[in-house]
Design an enzyme around this catalytic site. Structure first.
Site, PDB file in Angstrom:
ATOM      1  N   SER A 193       0.846  -1.192   0.000  1.00 20.75           N
ATOM      2  CA  SER A 193       0.000   0.000   0.000  1.00 20.75           C
ATOM      3  C   SER A 193       0.886   1.249   0.000  1.00 20.75           C
ATOM      4  O   SER A 193       1.632   1.476  -0.943  1.00 20.75           O
ATOM      5  CB  SER A 193      -0.957  -0.057   1.183  1.00 20.75           C
ATOM      6  OG  SER A 193      -1.992   0.877   1.044  1.00 20.75           O
ATOM      7  N   HIS A 202      -7.592  -5.310  -1.357  1.00 19.00           N
ATOM      8  CA  HIS A 202      -6.401  -4.678  -0.814  1.00 19.00           C
ATOM      9  C   HIS A 202      -5.665  -5.589   0.166  1.00 19.00           C
ATOM     10  O   HIS A 202      -4.511  -5.339   0.500  1.00 19.00           O
ATOM     11  CB  HIS A 202      -6.784  -3.365  -0.134  1.00 19.00           C
ATOM     12  CG  HIS A 202      -5.636  -2.428   0.069  1.00 19.00           C
ATOM     13  ND1 HIS A 202      -4.875  -1.944  -0.973  1.00 19.00           N
ATOM     14  CD2 HIS A 202      -5.092  -1.901   1.202  1.00 19.00           C
ATOM     15  CE1 HIS A 202      -3.928  -1.143  -0.499  1.00 19.00           C
ATOM     16  NE2 HIS A 202      -4.038  -1.108   0.813  1.00 19.00           N
TER      17      HIS A 202
END
Length: 703
Positions: free
Chosen positions: A554, A672
């Site tokens: 991320s 994610h």
């Protein structure tokens, strides 16, 4: 077509030869935009389109996955690594229990289940009963149980369903005694707390309006609203409780105080801990919201309440945080002052404040009376990370989870009155934690800043030759990187590698100043800290040149992309996962608009100038040899949309950056990270470790 022969010499080892890689041809578009007088080309803009709805992007994804899978299939030891990962992952995993009424709720995974199962016990010694098993929800195991919350009396349960890794949630309810679902269903829920009314009549939650057709996974998230849902009624009848249509960028999260008297709404505009606090008196039907804290200037995290007094953790006038009490009129008095260590969290349990501190990224837990008088410490099982310590003010107990690099997460019960710590769930594992050495070192960054670095390796390993090393960091959003267990990292160390975690600036290890020193115009400090960590590992002989792999997820994926551009000579392999790679357009998709607190605004020239200097997509250095790169992302990532990684890899493959492979692994029906099935996690890490081992010289099973 671009033909590359992957050949790399590691020290005195023989050259590593791989079959030629033919990358897919990626169409270059004509997009060039003027930003503050600078022409900025974006030839791969079309790859931002949703892979689920754009056949052209879907074809590109299939082609890239085909090339990547073909390459990975040639790597020695890949199957053996996967087999060992499967064995190491096969241990019981528990999450923190929550008490409601006489019931205790918690999740458990027997080891290789794709999704953890929610259990309930009637009393501490009660027989566990499976309440929700999500493993039958989808054939591929990619539909997960996300957030859940029992009613105060423990008779009802609200739970969120997460499909394919998306941040969107569908909230459902069930009867605890019968495990039968209720008819209630709440849609378009995201970034929401679930807060029951004290009488169990319904719950408060946050949602967005239904997105336009085809825009659910890319449209900006704005105008979040708090609703009350009454049990047994359709969602269309839910009552709007709090909204700020004049400030659409605000997000809102609602909590109900333990006594049921107050709804506490915490509002934020970005990712910074800068909140406004609004109170709604639930004892008075139709009571108007009253803003207790205005301004979006400081952290205000609710620790608990006593009547009309609210206890908050705040960084107002305290960069390392303190605890204060506010009455309903806003009068403030300090309870626990700022310390040399950073306050991480606090909760009122058993009439005491249980406060966790970060001491050089390790957890310490201290107790205080509600008047702020010290009342001792909690004896933890070792040096590592402890989280939890939640409960009600009248509870005699609380629970916490403890973990370290060589210690899997275990759950403990803490008796607030006696101070006794007893095991609640301690997993049995197929290795001896004593076989691993955990060191904390400190090194100097480019500007002289002292930065902590954890170094973990198998006992008896000879560091003198410089072992293949995996360096990980995050460095953003005030998030502290802490010691924690990972079966994947253990497998890396079993093969003879070193795992290193750098607590670089931008995180929350040392409070507000540490965060501020690594964001906005100071973001380069994050990259300098990470590069300095790599240089330290080499200079100390822990690893050698050509033996250092780097990884981040991320914001950490952004980190890996940026430092690879800045110091490609330092690293043998780079593993950026679900990274933010286009810093000029991140704020245009889903949750990206929140990140301006850390990154700045691309449409404001001072911020643009900073972002342009380090944006991974825009700073690939043509003509310079790069390390081997394996990018990972997923088609349903609606946090950091996969277009970031798609565009970045297309640019890598088009550049003249040497003969090592520059590939992308794109997972399907995943997002994610949260909710990813166990089998997909094992397969992904088998690929990553086989790739990193190939380019760092780490011996893999069978070699």
């Amino acid at each position: 077509m671009k033909n590359l022969v992957a050949a790399f010499l590691l020290g005195a080892a023989a050259p590593v030869i791989a079959a030629p890689i033919t990358y897919p041809v990626t169409e270059r578009g004509p997009v060039v935009e003027n930003h503050f007088g600078q022409p900025i080309a974006d030839p791969y803009r079309w790859l931002e389109n949703d892979v689920r709805t754009d056949p052209k992007v879907a074809e590109w994804v299939a082609s890239e996955n085909g090339v990547t899978n073909a390459y990975l299939s040639t790597l020695p030891g890949r199957a053996a690594i996967k087999q060992r990962l499967t064995a190491l992952w096969n241990y019981e995993r528990f999450e923190l229990p929550e008490k409601a009424g006489a019931n205790y709720f918690y999740t458990r995974n027997d080891g290789l289940q794709n999704q953890s199962v929610l259990y309930v016990r009637a009393g501490l010694e009660g027989t566990p009963r499976a309440l929700i098993d999500p493993n039958g929800w989808a054939k591929d195991g990619a539909t997960a149980l996300a957030e859940w919350k029992p009613s105060k009396d423990g008779t009802k349960l609200a739970y969120a369903v997460q499909d394919g890794g998306t941040d969107w949630r569908t909230v459902r309810l069930l009867d605890v005694a019968t495990a039968q679902p209720l008819a209630d269903e709440l849609k378009w829920v995201k970034f929401s707390n679930l807060a029951w009314a004290k009488d169990g009549s319904g719950l408060y939650y946050s949602r967005f309006a239904e997105p336009a057709a085809g825009a659910a996974f890319q449209a900006l998230n704005e105008n979040q609203q708090v609703y009350f849902h009454r049990l047994g009624t359709p969602q269309a009848q839910d009552v709007l409780v709090y909204a700020t249509p004049d400030r659409p960028k605000l997000g809102h999260s609602a909590q109900v105080t333990e006594d049921g008297a107050w709804l506490v709404v915490t509002s934020a505009e970005g990712t910074d801990d800068r909140y406004e606090i609004t109170l709604i008196d639930l004892r008075k039907p139709g009571a108007a919201p009253v803003t207790l804290v205005k301004g979006l200037e400081n952290n205000w995290t609710l620790a608990g309440s006593a009547g009309d007094t609210f206890y908050f953790v705040t960084n107002k006038d305290a960069p390392l945080q303190r605890i204060v009490a506010l009455d309903a009129a806003g009068a403030v008095r300090e309870i626990v002052p700022q310390d040399k260590a950073t306050i991480d969290s606090a909760a009122i349990v058993g009439g005491k404040l249980v406060v966790t501190y970060l001491v050089d990224a390790r957890t310490e837990v201290r107790l205080f009376g509600l008047d702020g008088q010290p009342a001792g410490k909690v004896d933890l099982p070792g040096i590592g990370t402890a989280i939890g310590f939640e409960g009600d003010a009248g509870d005699p107990e609380t629970f916490f989870a403890f973990t370290s690099f060589n210690v899997p997460k275990a759950i403990y019960r803490y008796d607030v009155a006696t101070g006794a710590v007893t095991p609640f769930a301690v997993p049995k594992v197929a290795f001896d934690p004593a076989d691993y050495v955990v060191e904390q070192r400190f090194y100097r960054s480019k500007d002289g800043t002292r930065v902590p670095l954890f170094v973990v390796y198998r006992k008896g390993a000879n560091l003198k030759p410089g072992l293949p090393t995996l360096l990980y960091a995050y460095g953003g959003f005030n998030i502290a990187s802490r010691p924690s267990f990972s079966p994947a990292n253990l497998a890396w160390m079993e093969m003879g590698g070193v795992y290193a975690l750098a607590n670089i600036r931008g995180g929350g290890e040392y409070g507000k100043a540490w965060h501020d020193a690594g964001r906005l115009a100071n973001k380069q400090n994050v990259f300098d800290d990470f590069i300095a960590a790599g240089e330290y590992l080499i200079n100390e002989g822990i690893t050698g040149r050509g033996r250092l792999a780097i990884m981040g997820r991320s914001n950490g994926g952004l980190l890996i992309g940026a430092v690879t551009n800045q110091r490609p000579d330092l690293f043998a392999a780079a593993l950026p996962a679900v990274g933010v790679m286009d810093m000029l357009r991140f704020d245009r998709f889903t949750a990206g608009r929140y990140w301006v607190d850390d990154y700045g605004y691309p449409d404001r020239q001072p911020d643009f100038d900073v972002l342009r200097r380090y944006s991974p997509y825009h700073n690939i250095r043509d003509g310079v040899p790069y390390p081997a790169i394996l990018v990972t992302t997923a088609d349903t990532d609606d946090r950091v949309v996969p277009g970031h990684s798609f565009k970045y890899v297309a640019a890598l493959q088009a550049a003249r950056i040497g003969d090592r492979p520059h590939l992308i692994r794109i997972e399907t029906r995943a997002g994610h990270g949260s909710g990813k099935p166990t089998d997909k996690l094992i397969a992904e890490f088998a690929d990553l470790w086989a790739f990193a081992a190939r380019w760092t010289g780490l011996a893999v099973p069978g070699q």
